[in-house]
Design an enzyme around this catalytic site. Structure first.
Site, PDB file in Angstrom:
ATOM      1  N   ASP A 131      29.364  47.377  24.701  1.00  0.00           N
ATOM      2  CA  ASP A 131      30.488  46.632  24.005  1.00  0.00           C
ATOM      3  C   ASP A 131      30.521  46.681  22.344  1.00  0.00           C
ATOM      4  O   ASP A 131      31.284  45.942  21.797  1.00  0.00           O
ATOM      5  CB  ASP A 131      30.717  45.299  24.444  1.00  0.00           C
ATOM      6  CG  ASP A 131      31.022  45.236  26.011  1.00  0.00           C
ATOM      7  OD1 ASP A 131      31.348  46.334  26.637  1.00  0.00           O
ATOM      8  OD2 ASP A 131      31.116  44.075  26.450  1.00  0.00           O
ATOM      9  N   CYS A 186      38.465  51.424  47.971  1.00  0.00           N
ATOM     10  CA  CYS A 186      39.079  50.319  47.875  1.00  0.00           C
ATOM     11  C   CYS A 186      40.056  50.228  49.165  1.00  0.00           C
ATOM     12  O   CYS A 186      40.276  49.224  49.827  1.00  0.00           O
ATOM     13  CB  CYS A 186      39.983  50.026  46.818  1.00  0.00           C
ATOM     14  SG  CYS A 186      39.010  49.567  45.016  1.00  0.00           S
ATOM     15  N   CYS A 189      42.884  47.637  50.675  1.00  0.00           N
ATOM     16  CA  CYS A 189      42.636  46.303  50.367  1.00  0.00           C
ATOM     17  C   CYS A 189      43.321  45.888  48.896  1.00  0.00           C
ATOM     18  O   CYS A 189      43.309  46.627  47.957  1.00  0.00           O
ATOM     19  CB  CYS A 189      41.318  46.187  50.048  1.00  0.00           C
ATOM     20  SG  CYS A 189      40.667  44.408  49.534  1.00  0.00           S
ATOM     21  N   CYS A 196      44.560  37.032  42.008  1.00  0.00           N
ATOM     22  CA  CYS A 196      44.557  36.930  40.597  1.00  0.00           C
ATOM     23  C   CYS A 196      45.442  35.656  40.088  1.00  0.00           C
ATOM     24  O   CYS A 196      46.879  35.875  40.167  1.00  0.00           O
ATOM     25  CB  CYS A 196      45.068  38.090  39.661  1.00  0.00           C
ATOM     26  SG  CYS A 196      44.978  37.999  37.862  1.00  0.00           S
ATOM     27  N   CYS A 242      38.704  37.942  40.668  1.00  0.00           N
ATOM     28  CA  CYS A 242      38.836  39.325  41.143  1.00  0.00           C
ATOM     29  C   CYS A 242      37.588  39.762  41.545  1.00  0.00           C
ATOM     30  O   CYS A 242      37.720  40.829  42.366  1.00  0.00           O
ATOM     31  CB  CYS A 242      39.502  40.181  40.072  1.00  0.00           C
ATOM     32  SG  CYS A 242      38.592  40.734  38.859  1.00  0.00           S
ATOM     33  N   CYS A 246      36.230  40.034  46.079  1.00  0.00           N
ATOM     34  CA  CYS A 246      36.192  41.608  46.498  1.00  0.00           C
ATOM     35  C   CYS A 246      35.174  41.808  47.692  1.00  0.00           C
ATOM     36  O   CYS A 246      33.842  41.399  47.546  1.00  0.00           O
ATOM     37  CB  CYS A 246      35.570  42.171  45.199  1.00  0.00           C
ATOM     38  SG  CYS A 246      35.144  44.365  45.521  1.00  0.00           S
TER      39      CYS A 246
END
Length: 308
Positions: A131, A186, A189, A196, A242, A246
């Site tokens: 980062d 995914c 889903c 969120c 989120c 999952c």
């Protein structure tokens, strides 16, 4: 040492250093990502993160970050924990910020990996990234075969879920490249989108950063927009919603990284403790934590915003 042997040696050392996995991609221009990044910025999904508009060319071409770059070594470091605050009504902190600042932890391990490459394989020029530069880390991790980007835009690994940090070594050495992870698992889903609290996932795979609770509680330096009052789900630093919902994170296992163990007093803080938190307590709890990024004033702002 040939490319295949060198690559296997690097991956073995990465695992020894504590990384969950390691993959390698060829350093090249990200042609497919250019229009996606441009559209994301034009939609102002970066909010007040003006730095996201800088170095557009470098974000798409790692060879502009390291002269002669040939390979990108991507690693993942687990930070998942099952520890929780003793007072479940207390304001929440994202799991990734429980312990020592991940920037320094990952950078340290990547620096050791670079030293290993130079000493055991051959002299290389390279840089470690966590980062800390304009690099699309999730894209490179996917190209290195570590997983796919889910509908919440996080990188997901089939065996480990998504609670892991990503870091890179960009080196001027040719290695054996892994196959990119092309398959999206995914399916139909939409749990992350539905859960969120601020509706920041505006469409599958696209996050409006300006609505994300992590952005609001960390990146935004101004007053929090009143439109999000009552929608913060009690988060005072970051957000895990989120990821928590999952299904792939049922495979997450607690990390074994000592530096990520939370300060012994952190999880014992009650709702009332946070409402009365002092700058001295803030400094004690977060002296080496990523939470210091929001500063004492920022954390108090966030806590106050959570109150009715």
């Amino acid at each position: 040492m040939n490319k295949e042997t060198a690559t296997l040696s690097i991956k073995a050392e990465a695992l020894r250093l504590g990384f969950m996995f390691c993959g390698v991609a060829k350093a090249e221009f990200l042609e497919e990502e250019a229009p996606k990044l441009d559209e994301w910025l034009r939609n102002n999904y970066n909010g007040k993160m003006a730095y996201m508009e800088n170095y557009f060319d470098k974000r798409l071409d790692p060879r502009l970050l390291v002269d002669g770059a040939k390979s990108i070594i991507s690693v993942g470091l687990n930070y998942y924990t099952e520890e929780q605050p003793s007072d479940l009504t207390a304001p929440k902190i994202s799991k990734y910020a429980y312990g020592k600042d991940y920037h320094s932890v990952l950078k340290g391990k990547l620096s050791l990996l670079l030293i290993y490459i130079n000493e055991m394989i051959g002299e290389v020029d390279g840089r470690a990234f966590v980062d800390s530069a304009p690099i699309l880390d999730k894209v490179w991790a996917q190209k290195a075969g570590l997983g796919w980007q889910g509908k919440n835009s996080n990188l997901i690994n089939k065996k480990s879920g998504s609670f892991f940090f990503i870091g890179e070594l960009i080196v001027d050495m040719e290695l054996k490249y892994d196959l990119p992870f092309f398959t999206d698992h995914c399916g139909t889903c939409t749990k992350c989108i539905d859960a969120c609290p601020t509706e920041a996932i505006v469409s599958p795979y696209v996050v409006d950063g300006s609505k994300c609770i992590s952005y609001l509680t960390i990146e935004l330096k101004e007053n929090l927009p009143t439109e999000f009052k009552g929608k913060m789900d009690n988060w005072m630093f970051g957000c895990d919603v989120c990821q928590d919902v999952c299904p792939w994170n049922r495979f997450s296992v607690p990390h074994q990284t000592e530096e990520f163990i939370p300060h012994p007093d952190l999880l014992g803080m009650t709702k009332n403790d946070w409402q009365e938190v002092t700058e001295d307590v803030f400094g004690k709890l977060f002296r080496t934590s990523a939470v210091k990024r929001t500063k004492f004033s920022g954390l108090v702002r966030n806590i106050d915003f959570l109150n009715p």
